[in-house]
Design a protein around this motif. Structure first.
Motif, PDB file in Angstrom:
ATOM      1  N   PHE A 209      14.679  38.788 -90.703  1.00  0.00           N
ATOM      2  CA  PHE A 209      15.714  38.055 -89.986  1.00  0.00           C
ATOM      3  C   PHE A 209      15.911  36.655 -90.571  1.00  0.00           C
ATOM      4  O   PHE A 209      17.036  36.165 -90.648  1.00  0.00           O
ATOM      5  CB  PHE A 209      15.375  37.973 -88.499  1.00  0.00           C
ATOM      6  N   ALA A 210      14.813  36.015 -90.992  1.00  0.00           N
ATOM      7  CA  ALA A 210      14.945  34.696 -91.617  1.00  0.00           C
ATOM      8  C   ALA A 210      15.758  34.791 -92.900  1.00  0.00           C
ATOM      9  O   ALA A 210      16.607  33.925 -93.183  1.00  0.00           O
ATOM     10  CB  ALA A 210      13.562  34.117 -91.898  1.00  0.00           C
ATOM     11  N   ASP A 211      15.526  35.837 -93.679  1.00  0.00           N
ATOM     12  CA  ASP A 211      16.300  36.041 -94.914  1.00  0.00           C
ATOM     13  C   ASP A 211      17.767  36.318 -94.602  1.00  0.00           C
ATOM     14  O   ASP A 211      18.661  35.934 -95.379  1.00  0.00           O
ATOM     15  CB  ASP A 211      15.725  37.208 -95.713  1.00  0.00           C
ATOM     16  N   ALA A 212      18.014  36.999 -93.491  1.00  0.00           N
ATOM     17  CA  ALA A 212      19.385  37.392 -93.148  1.00  0.00           C
ATOM     18  C   ALA A 212      20.186  36.262 -92.515  1.00  0.00           C
ATOM     19  O   ALA A 212      21.429  36.306 -92.535  1.00  0.00           O
ATOM     20  CB  ALA A 212      19.351  38.591 -92.197  1.00  0.00           C
ATOM     21  N   LEU A 213      19.513  35.258 -91.959  1.00  0.00           N
ATOM     22  CA  LEU A 213      20.212  34.207 -91.208  1.00  0.00           C
ATOM     23  C   LEU A 213      21.329  33.542 -92.006  1.00  0.00           C
ATOM     24  O   LEU A 213      22.476  33.474 -91.530  1.00  0.00           O
ATOM     25  CB  LEU A 213      19.211  33.175 -90.695  1.00  0.00           C
ATOM     26  N   PRO A 214      21.074  33.006 -93.204  1.00  0.00           N
ATOM     27  CA  PRO A 214      22.176  32.342 -93.926  1.00  0.00           C
ATOM     28  C   PRO A 214      23.320  33.288 -94.276  1.00  0.00           C
ATOM     29  O   PRO A 214      24.489  32.879 -94.294  1.00  0.00           O
ATOM     30  CB  PRO A 214      21.492  31.792 -95.186  1.00  0.00           C
ATOM     31  N   ILE A 215      22.997  34.555 -94.527  1.00  0.00           N
ATOM     32  CA  ILE A 215      24.039  35.529 -94.863  1.00  0.00           C
ATOM     33  C   ILE A 215      24.959  35.765 -93.669  1.00  0.00           C
ATOM     34  O   ILE A 215      26.188  35.706 -93.780  1.00  0.00           O
ATOM     35  CB  ILE A 215      23.410  36.854 -95.340  1.00  0.00           C
ATOM     36  N   PHE A 216      24.360  35.994 -92.500  1.00  0.00           N
ATOM     37  CA  PHE A 216      25.182  36.322 -91.333  1.00  0.00           C
ATOM     38  C   PHE A 216      25.880  35.091 -90.759  1.00  0.00           C
ATOM     39  O   PHE A 216      26.926  35.231 -90.106  1.00  0.00           O
ATOM     40  CB  PHE A 216      24.351  37.066 -90.287  1.00  0.00           C
ATOM     41  N   LYS A 217      25.360  33.903 -91.001  1.00  0.00           N
ATOM     42  CA  LYS A 217      26.096  32.698 -90.628  1.00  0.00           C
ATOM     43  C   LYS A 217      27.384  32.591 -91.438  1.00  0.00           C
ATOM     44  O   LYS A 217      28.447  32.257 -90.897  1.00  0.00           O
ATOM     45  CB  LYS A 217      25.220  31.459 -90.835  1.00  0.00           C
ATOM     46  N   ILE A 218      27.292  32.900 -92.726  1.00  0.00           N
ATOM     47  CA  ILE A 218      28.491  32.880 -93.578  1.00  0.00           C
ATOM     48  C   ILE A 218      29.473  33.959 -93.139  1.00  0.00           C
ATOM     49  O   ILE A 218      30.680  33.716 -92.998  1.00  0.00           O
ATOM     50  CB  ILE A 218      28.098  33.081 -95.054  1.00  0.00           C
ATOM     51  N   LEU A 219      28.962  35.163 -92.909  1.00  0.00           N
ATOM     52  CA  LEU A 219      29.840  36.266 -92.513  1.00  0.00           C
ATOM     53  C   LEU A 219      30.510  35.984 -91.169  1.00  0.00           C
ATOM     54  O   LEU A 219      31.691  36.288 -90.975  1.00  0.00           O
ATOM     55  CB  LEU A 219      29.034  37.568 -92.442  1.00  0.00           C
ATOM     56  N   TYR A 220      29.760  35.400 -90.238  1.00  0.00           N
ATOM     57  CA  TYR A 220      30.314  35.083 -88.922  1.00  0.00           C
ATOM     58  C   TYR A 220      31.445  34.065 -89.053  1.00  0.00           C
ATOM     59  O   TYR A 220      32.495  34.195 -88.418  1.00  0.00           O
ATOM     60  CB  TYR A 220      29.214  34.537 -88.010  1.00  0.00           C
ATOM     61  N   ALA A 221      31.238  33.058 -89.906  1.00  0.00           N
ATOM     62  CA  ALA A 221      32.261  32.022 -90.097  1.00  0.00           C
ATOM     63  C   ALA A 221      33.504  32.584 -90.786  1.00  0.00           C
ATOM     64  O   ALA A 221      34.616  32.093 -90.572  1.00  0.00           O
ATOM     65  CB  ALA A 221      31.687  30.871 -90.914  1.00  0.00           C
ATOM     66  N   GLN A 222      33.304  33.611 -91.607  1.00  0.00           N
ATOM     67  CA  GLN A 222      34.419  34.188 -92.366  1.00  0.00           C
ATOM     68  C   GLN A 222      35.008  35.435 -91.705  1.00  0.00           C
ATOM     69  O   GLN A 222      35.887  36.068 -92.288  1.00  0.00           O
ATOM     70  CB  GLN A 222      33.942  34.552 -93.771  1.00  0.00           C
ATOM     71  N   ALA A 223      34.538  35.779 -90.519  1.00  0.00           N
ATOM     72  CA  ALA A 223      34.912  37.052 -89.894  1.00  0.00           C
ATOM     73  C   ALA A 223      36.423  37.232 -89.849  1.00  0.00           C
ATOM     74  O   ALA A 223      37.143  36.389 -89.306  1.00  0.00           O
ATOM     75  CB  ALA A 223      34.327  37.145 -88.496  1.00  0.00           C
TER      76      ALA A 223
END
Length: 365
Positions: A209-223
């Motif tokens: 989950f720590a590895d995924a956090l920056p990825i999903f923050k970007i994806l959420y902002a770009q949704a």
């Protein structure tokens, strides 16, 4: 009768490869096995079944390896199993029957896929997957006027069920491929994003989950769609809850509540309040997860996990009520506690029954 090429990619599958090939070898007219870097006896075992064993350098890209294996095929159709799949006797017979009656216009045959003894990202007991592919596609004109070329493949849903029997899950390997793909491309397809989110919710640990956090923050902002926004929110809500980032957790969950709430977010709220020992509030959110919303990534959050949460909440509430009854309290308060205890017992009985009867959906497409 059509001919079939088996095209398989393998790596370190010595424990299961023979089991797979034994179950399908006599159905195949050609067997092509592409090894992506085995360090065990995989290639030796493969060579017992076919002389067509090839090396392919592994580059964290399953599609590249599969495309290479398909390029070597020469039969009418291509069957693409994984090494941990098995056809039992009944489904071997069904496959043999299919081969005898397969119509040439069918371009893809789907087969039911059932994982045995492991909880995977599937939200159903089995789902149809494309497994048999026509090697050379013919193009056909359709319609008597304003004619057009048919571009959609002709797909047949067979009754063949493939047993997926892995010795263990491959989540750690998959997580590293997801991360590398995002670093390389800066984006995911909708399918890959959903699969990454599902694997995280079902099998991810603290580091994943720590590895995924920056990825999903970007994806959420770009949704760019509601589906993308909600899937990212489910992953981020889990991360923020477990990391104790309270403000960000409630920002996400409150936004979900004003759209179309999903079971995953309701379940996370239940988990939050249960951890805070606010079992009354937790039970509200577990109930919403189980009965008022639908899951979008993990069917368990709206099923057995939510019901287990309800049971645990009402067990704690009943314990508290019973402790209160044993102390010296006023008659009116005692009557209130007795009424609550009866409600808690009824709720416990209802949710225990619901949990005992809950099953994953049987099939999906």
């Amino acid at each position: 009768m059509p001919t079939i090429s088996l095209c398989m990619i393998v790596k370190n599958e010595e424990a299961v490869l023979a089991r797979c090939l034994d179950s399908v070898a006599d159905l195949m007219d050609e067997m092509i096995i592409v090894d992506t870097g085995s360090t065990d006896r995989t290639k030796e075992i493969a060579s017992l079944y076919t002389g067509r064993v090839y090396d392919f350098p592994w580059g964290n890209d399953f599609s590249a390896a599969r495309n290479f294996s398909f390029s070597l095929a020469s039969m009418d159709y291509i069957y693409a199993p994984d090494a941990d799949e098995v056809l039992d006797a009944e489904n071997h017979y069904r496959f043999a029957q299919l081969k005898e009656v397969l119509l040439p216009e069918i371009e893809i045959v789907q087969m039911k896929y059932r994982t045995v003894d492991h909880d995977t990202v599937l939200n159903v007991k089995n789902e149809y997957r494309p497994k048999l592919f026509k090697r050379m596609r013919s193009f056909t004109w359709e319609d008597p006027i304003h004619e057009t070329v048919r571009t959609m493949p002709v797909v047949y849903d067979s009754d063949i069920e493939i047993l997926h029997m892995p010795q263990s899950l491959h989540s750690k390997r998959d997580f590293s491929i997801f991360i590398e793909a995002f670093r390389r491309d800066g984006a995911f397809s909708d399918k890959v994003r959903s699969m990454y989110a599902r694997e995280l919710l079902k099998n991810g640990d603290e580091k994943d989950f720590a590895d995924a956090l920056p990825i999903f923050k970007i994806l959420y902002a770009q949704a760019a769609s509601d589906d993308m926004l909600k899937e990212c929110a489910c992953v981020l809500a889990r991360i923020y809850r477990t990391q104790g980032v309270r403000d960000e957790f409630f920002k996400l969950t409150l936004k979900d509540m004003v759209s179309n709430p999903c079971s995953e977010i309701c379940y996370e709220l239940g988990q939050y309040f249960a951890a805070a020992q606010d079992y009354e509030e937790a039970s509200v959110w577990y109930y919403n997860a189980a009965y008022e919303t639908e899951s979008i990534l993990d069917v368990h959050t709206g099923g057995d996990l939510a019901l287990q949460g309800l049971i645990e909440c009402y067990e704690r509430l009943l314990e508290t009520a019973e402790m209160a009854e044993s102390t010296e309290i006023s008659e009116s308060a005692e009557m209130t506690e007795m009424g609550l205890m009866e409600q808690y017992r009824e709720a416990l009985e209802e949710y225990r029954k619901a949990l005992s009867e809950w099953e994953m959906p049987e099939e999906g497409n």
